[in-house]
Motif scaffolding. Structure first.
Motif, short mmCIF file in Angstrom:
data_model
loop_
_atom_site.label_atom_id
_atom_site.label_comp_id
_atom_site.label_asym_id
_atom_site.label_seq_id
_atom_site.Cartn_x
_atom_site.Cartn_y
_atom_site.Cartn_z
N TYR A 111 0.72 -1.16 0.04
CA TYR A 111 0.11 0.06 -0.60
C TYR A 111 0.97 1.19 0.09
O TYR A 111 1.43 1.35 0.81
CB TYR A 111 -0.97 0.28 1.06
CG TYR A 111 -1.67 -1.26 1.46
CD1 TYR A 111 -2.98 -1.27 0.83
CD2 TYR A 111 -1.37 -2.07 2.25
CE1 TYR A 111 -4.03 -2.31 1.45
CE2 TYR A 111 -2.41 -3.93 2.62
CZ TYR A 111 -3.88 -3.19 2.23
OH TYR A 111 -4.20 -3.84 2.55
N ARG A 112 0.73 2.13 -1.01
CA ARG A 112 1.14 3.27 -0.95
C ARG A 112 0.67 4.59 -0.30
O ARG A 112 -0.54 4.78 -0.51
CB ARG A 112 2.11 4.12 -2.37
CG ARG A 112 2.17 4.89 -2.47
CD ARG A 112 2.12 5.88 -3.92
NE ARG A 112 2.40 7.43 -3.93
CZ ARG A 112 1.59 7.89 -3.78
NH1 ARG A 112 0.40 8.00 -3.05
NH2 ARG A 112 1.92 9.55 -3.69
N LEU A 113 0.52 4.74 1.27
CA LEU A 113 0.07 6.13 1.70
C LEU A 113 0.91 7.05 1.72
O LEU A 113 0.49 8.43 1.65
CB LEU A 113 0.57 5.60 3.06
CG LEU A 113 -0.25 3.95 3.80
CD1 LEU A 113 0.83 4.05 4.82
CD2 LEU A 113 -1.24 3.95 3.38
N ALA A 114 2.27 7.60 0.99
CA ALA A 114 3.28 8.53 0.95
C ALA A 114 3.31 8.01 -0.14
O ALA A 114 4.34 7.39 -0.56
CB ALA A 114 3.36 9.30 1.92
N ASP A 115 4.98 9.17 -0.64
CA ASP A 115 6.11 8.69 -1.63
C ASP A 115 7.24 8.31 -0.63
O ASP A 115 7.97 7.38 -1.35
CB ASP A 115 6.45 9.90 -2.56
CG ASP A 115 5.78 10.43 -3.18
OD1 ASP A 115 5.09 9.58 -4.16
OD2 ASP A 115 5.17 11.31 -4.11
N ASP A 116 6.95 8.92 0.45
CA ASP A 116 8.24 7.95 1.37
C ASP A 116 7.10 7.32 2.66
O ASP A 116 7.84 7.00 3.41
CB ASP A 116 8.98 9.04 2.55
CG ASP A 116 7.91 9.73 2.91
OD1 ASP A 116 6.70 9.44 2.71
OD2 ASP A 116 7.98 10.81 3.46
N ASP A 117 6.52 6.39 1.82
CA ASP A 117 5.36 5.81 3.43
C ASP A 117 4.82 4.77 2.89
O ASP A 117 3.95 4.82 2.06
CB ASP A 117 4.72 6.85 4.24
CG ASP A 117 4.28 5.79 5.48
OD1 ASP A 117 4.25 4.51 5.58
OD2 ASP A 117 2.98 7.02 6.00
N TYR A 118 5.39 3.46 2.55
CA TYR A 118 4.50 2.32 2.57
C TYR A 118 4.54 1.37 3.55
O TYR A 118 4.91 1.15 4.44
CB TYR A 118 5.92 1.01 1.90
CG TYR A 118 5.58 2.74 0.02
CD1 TYR A 118 4.58 1.99 -0.88
CD2 TYR A 118 6.53 3.64 0.04
CE1 TYR A 118 4.56 2.81 -1.98
CE2 TYR A 118 6.61 4.21 -1.48
CZ TYR A 118 5.75 4.05 -2.72
OH TYR A 118 5.54 4.22 -3.54
N ARG A 119 3.22 0.21 3.38
CA ARG A 119 2.80 -0.67 4.39
C ARG A 119 2.84 -2.14 3.07
O ARG A 119 2.19 -1.97 2.23
CB ARG A 119 1.54 0.10 4.37
CG ARG A 119 0.59 -1.37 5.52
CD ARG A 119 1.24 -2.48 6.80
NE ARG A 119 1.96 -1.74 7.25
CZ ARG A 119 0.93 -0.81 8.42
NH1 ARG A 119 0.08 -2.18 8.91
NH2 ARG A 119 1.03 -0.75 9.98
N LEU A 120 3.17 -2.93 3.56
CA LEU A 120 3.43 -4.10 2.68
C LEU A 120 3.09 -5.56 4.06
O LEU A 120 3.30 -5.55 4.68
CB LEU A 120 5.20 -4.72 2.17
CG LEU A 120 5.86 -3.60 1.15
CD1 LEU A 120 6.27 -2.10 2.21
CD2 LEU A 120 6.30 -4.67 0.99
N VAL A 121 2.45 -6.26 3.19
CA VAL A 121 1.84 -7.79 4.11
C VAL A 121 2.71 -8.61 3.14
O VAL A 121 2.68 -9.14 2.21
CB VAL A 121 0.21 -7.54 4.05
CG1 VAL A 121 -0.55 -8.69 4.71
CG2 VAL A 121 0.00 -6.11 4.84
N VAL A 122 3.39 -9.50 3.96
CA VAL A 122 4.45 -10.53 3.24
C VAL A 122 3.21 -12.13 4.12
O VAL A 122 2.62 -11.39 5.33
CB VAL A 122 5.27 -10.38 3.66
CG1 VAL A 122 6.06 -9.25 3.49
CG2 VAL A 122 5.95 -10.40 5.05
N ASN A 123 3.75 -13.39 3.61
CA ASN A 123 3.30 -14.55 4.38
C ASN A 123 4.18 -14.23 5.62
O ASN A 123 5.84 -14.60 5.65
CB ASN A 123 3.89 -15.63 2.99
CG ASN A 123 2.67 -15.60 1.71
OD1 ASN A 123 1.61 -15.59 2.24
ND2 ASN A 123 3.18 -14.85 1.15
N ALA A 124 3.78 -15.80 5.86
CA ALA A 124 3.87 -16.38 7.41
C ALA A 124 5.17 -17.18 7.19
O ALA A 124 6.04 -16.97 7.53
CB ALA A 124 3.33 -16.85 7.79
#
Length: 363
Positions: free
Chosen positions: A105-118
């Motif tokens: 997810y791009r929240l801002a150019d300098d701020d991302y949230r990623l979700v990866v597998n367990a």
């Protein structure tokens, strides 16, 4: 001696509900709470919820966040122009194999949230950190094991979610598909792994049990890994470790649509290998046309050559055995093939994926 399975912040909730627990990717997880088929139908017809806290949220911040992710991922985060917009991508090794598939997810150019597998979380972190060091990128990567994650899925998921958690209702109801947003310490994405509408909620671990209980009280059915697997299979969604891994190219795993080659100057990891090695197989669906069960790694015989199933199960929606199969490039939807099921060749029909989407059979 094997290490004991890790526990999610919702572990006690699962035990109290009588869940059957299994070790999955090193975590003690619920496989079902009674009837796996009933849980599957709850998601297709109303709403169900899953504890997905075994997966790992990552926060990537810094002035080099966007150029770093453009080099790291096969899909291009430059496509994410709307704040909160999400992208599905594979992260490849230098040989073009899939290290993991993930949501960013791009929240801002300098701020991302990623979700990866367990099962790949530790490996993913090590790989990302090595790439950060190699690039000298000005970014900070933080694994968020302080969070719990709950996926709420189904045609009534958002409405019931808002009833259960009214403090999040306003933000939830305006979310477009594949967009996420922060609300205080919580993060909500209109994403999922079932082929239904729904939400994925990340919140502080200490608040997880209260949220889970409120969601259950609103009529959202707790669901386990068993239903999650049949739902994602019907929806045509790959499972890491079965449908792709570090030895499999996304081009052979039905994921060419996640590889963005439009910007020729973007030299992401694995690009050169993909250019040297075009697809040799295509991922299609199979519907068994005789009594039996389809599983992974079953040989498939076609007029164009050999193939193999990568995932398979009974479809509660279709009431038929279904599978993904990597098949020769000349095989087309509508073709008839034979699957070796425990030494017996059984007839199957080739179909385009997905099998089911938004509660509707598509085959």
């Amino acid at each position: 001696m094997n290490a004991p399975a890790r526990l999610t912040p919702l572990h006690d909730q699962h035990l109290a509900a009588g869940a059957r627990m299994v070790n999955f990717a090193g975590w003690d997880m619920p496989v079902n709470y009674g009837s796996q088929i009933a849980e599957h139908h709850a998601v297709r017809r109303r709403a169900g919820m899953f504890d997905v806290s075994h997966m790992l949220a990552l926060d990537l911040t810094g002035t080099d966040a966007t150029p770093f992710l453009r080099q790291l991922l096969a899909n291009d985060v430059a496509r994410l122009r709307q704040p909160g917009k999400a992208l599905y991508s594979c992260m490849l090794n230098k040989n073009g194999g899939v290290i993991d598939d993930l949501i960013v997810y791009r929240l801002a150019d300098d701020d991302y949230r990623l979700v990866v597998n367990a099962g790949t979380a530790d490996k993913d972190l090590a790989w990302m950190r090595s790439r950060i060091a190699a690039a000298g990128a000005n970014v900070t990567l933080q694994g968020r094991r302080d969070l719990a994650m709950i996926a709420v899925q189904g045609p009534q998921a958002r409405e019931l979610f808002g009833t259960a958690l009214p403090q999040l209702r306003e933000a939830t109801m305006v979310l477009a598909p594949f967009v996420g947003t922060r609300v205080g310490e919580a993060f909500i994405g209109r994403t999922g792994y079932t082929g239904e509408d729904g939400l994925e909620l990340a919140l502080p671990a200490a608040e997880a049990a209260t949220a889970w209980q409120a969601l259950a009280a609103a009529g959202i059915a707790p669901c386990g890994l068993g239903a999650r697997d049949t739902l994602r299979l019907e929806a045509g969604m790959n499972l890491y470790g079965q449908d792709m891994d570090e030895s499999v190219s996304p081009l052979d795993a039905g994921l060419a649509w996640t590889v963005d080659l439009r910007d020729e100057s973007r030299d992401f990891v694995g690009r050169e290998a993909l250019a040297r090695n075009p697809a040799t197989k295509r991922l299609l669906g199979l519907v068994l046309e005789a009594p039996g069960v389809l599983r992974a790694h079953m040989p498939v015989h076609t007029d164009a050559g050999a193939g193999e199933t990568s995932s398979g199960s009974f479809s509660p929606t279709l009431e038929k055995a279904i599978a993904f199969a990597r098949l020769p490039l000349d095989v087309e939807p509508g073709d008839r093939v034979s699957v070796d099921v425990r030494g017996k060749l059984l007839p199957a029909r080739v179909v385009k994926l997905p099998f089911v989407r938004n509660g509707e059979a598509l085959i």
